[in-house]
Design an enzyme around this catalytic site. Sequence first.
Site, short mmCIF file in Angstrom:
data_model
loop_
_atom_site.label_atom_id
_atom_site.label_comp_id
_atom_site.label_asym_id
_atom_site.label_seq_id
_atom_site.Cartn_x
_atom_site.Cartn_y
_atom_site.Cartn_z
N ASP A 1 -25.75 -125.06 -21.73
CA ASP A 1 -25.06 -124.47 -20.59
C ASP A 1 -25.04 -125.52 -19.47
O ASP A 1 -25.75 -126.54 -19.56
CB ASP A 1 -25.82 -123.21 -20.12
CG ASP A 1 -25.19 -122.57 -18.89
OD1 ASP A 1 -23.95 -122.45 -18.84
OD2 ASP A 1 -25.92 -122.17 -17.96
N SER A 2 -24.29 -125.24 -18.42
CA SER A 2 -24.28 -126.12 -17.25
C SER A 2 -25.65 -126.18 -16.59
O SER A 2 -25.93 -127.07 -15.81
CB SER A 2 -23.29 -125.58 -16.23
OG SER A 2 -23.70 -124.30 -15.80
N CYS B 1 -22.04 -120.68 -22.33
CA CYS B 1 -21.36 -120.87 -21.05
C CYS B 1 -19.90 -120.48 -21.21
O CYS B 1 -19.19 -121.07 -22.04
CB CYS B 1 -21.49 -122.35 -20.67
SG CYS B 1 -20.63 -122.77 -19.14
N GLU C 1 -29.96 -121.09 -10.15
CA GLU C 1 -30.59 -122.33 -10.60
C GLU C 1 -31.86 -122.63 -9.79
O GLU C 1 -32.83 -123.15 -10.29
CB GLU C 1 -29.62 -123.51 -10.43
CG GLU C 1 -28.51 -123.55 -11.45
CD GLU C 1 -28.99 -123.88 -12.84
OE1 GLU C 1 -29.68 -124.90 -13.02
OE2 GLU C 1 -28.67 -123.11 -13.77
N CYS D 1 -20.16 -114.73 -16.71
CA CYS D 1 -20.83 -116.02 -16.56
C CYS D 1 -22.27 -115.77 -17.00
O CYS D 1 -22.88 -114.77 -16.60
CB CYS D 1 -20.79 -116.48 -15.11
SG CYS D 1 -21.92 -117.84 -14.71
N HIS E 1 -25.01 -116.96 -16.18
CA HIS E 1 -26.03 -116.89 -15.13
C HIS E 1 -26.23 -115.46 -14.61
O HIS E 1 -27.33 -115.10 -14.19
CB HIS E 1 -25.65 -117.79 -13.94
CG HIS E 1 -25.91 -119.25 -14.15
ND1 HIS E 1 -25.11 -120.04 -14.93
CD2 HIS E 1 -26.90 -120.06 -13.68
CE1 HIS E 1 -25.58 -121.28 -14.92
NE2 HIS E 1 -26.67 -121.32 -14.17
N1 DGL Z 1 -23.09 -120.29 -16.89
C1 DGL Z 1 -21.77 -120.74 -16.89
C2 DGL Z 1 -20.77 -119.72 -17.40
O1 DGL Z 1 -21.11 -118.90 -18.23
C3 DGL Z 1 -21.23 -121.61 -15.80
C4 DGL Z 1 -21.82 -121.60 -14.47
C5 DGL Z 1 -21.39 -122.82 -13.68
O2 DGL Z 1 -21.96 -123.87 -13.91
O3 DGL Z 1 -20.45 -122.72 -12.87
O4 DGL Z 1 -19.63 -119.73 -17.04
#
Ligand code: DGL
Length: 264
Positions: A11-12, A74, A153, A185, A187
């Site tokens: 993931d990011s 992600c 984060e 997302c 997160h």
């Molecule tokens: N967790 C990521 C997603 O599912 C991206 C979050 C990000 O880095 O902008 O889209």
Amino acid sequence: MSNPCPIGVFDSGLGGISVLQDIRRLLPNESLLYIADSAHVPYGEKSPEFIIQRSMAISRFLLQQPVKAIVIACNTATAAAVTELRKQWPEVLFVGMEPAVKPAVRASQAGKIGVLATTGTLRSARFAALLERFACDVEVLTQPCPGLVELIENGELESDVTKALLARYVEPLLAAGCDTLILGCTHYPLIKPVLRTLIAPDVQLIDTGEAVARRLQSELAKRGELATAQQPQDRFYGSGDLASIERTLALLWPQPQTVTVLGF
Ligand code: DGL
């Protein structure tokens, strides 16, 4: 038949840990190798070209370990890069993810759905195609959430700042009558407890982590590659500030983990 190699997940940043939790629940024998590309978070505000380049580099690294499958934990990276990744490595099992529009359409009584996701996901051609395919008979309101990923984060899973920002994003969707919210997302499931305090109990929250874990299980089973009776070994890699990644990871993953630097 079985394959003891780990499953690669990236993931990011640490959002993909919400997916990792679902994978561990469903596949407790599997070893997991997680990559948090935290030096480049948020992907949601980056160009598709940049995300493709990072996803390629991370996948190359994962395949060298080797891993037996790669989960793109992600939505933003899936939207930008999954087609390129599959083109580059046609023999590799890539499991991607996208906002759960189809289940949300089924769940909504009001016929009004809110989608919380990154700017990148909401702008993508894949998301447009998803709406066209599954959401013609319902109203869909989309809400990008800049700033939220950075707070998560930073380990601010329940802070007042996180709660206030989330409220700003969710209130218009509720005011418009959405009875179902998609967490588009990875997160966002990590702040579900705070989100729950902002919405009525009958508003449904839908995310994709469990479906991804099930898909991974069935694809590995089909290939005869599920791990059997082993002690799973988990490994974590990150780019950026490792101490900060370790601090937030400690809130999300049961045993204390050290994070190894990703050298690119
Ligand atoms: N967790 C990521 C997603 O599912 C991206 C979050 C990000 O880095 O902008 O889209």
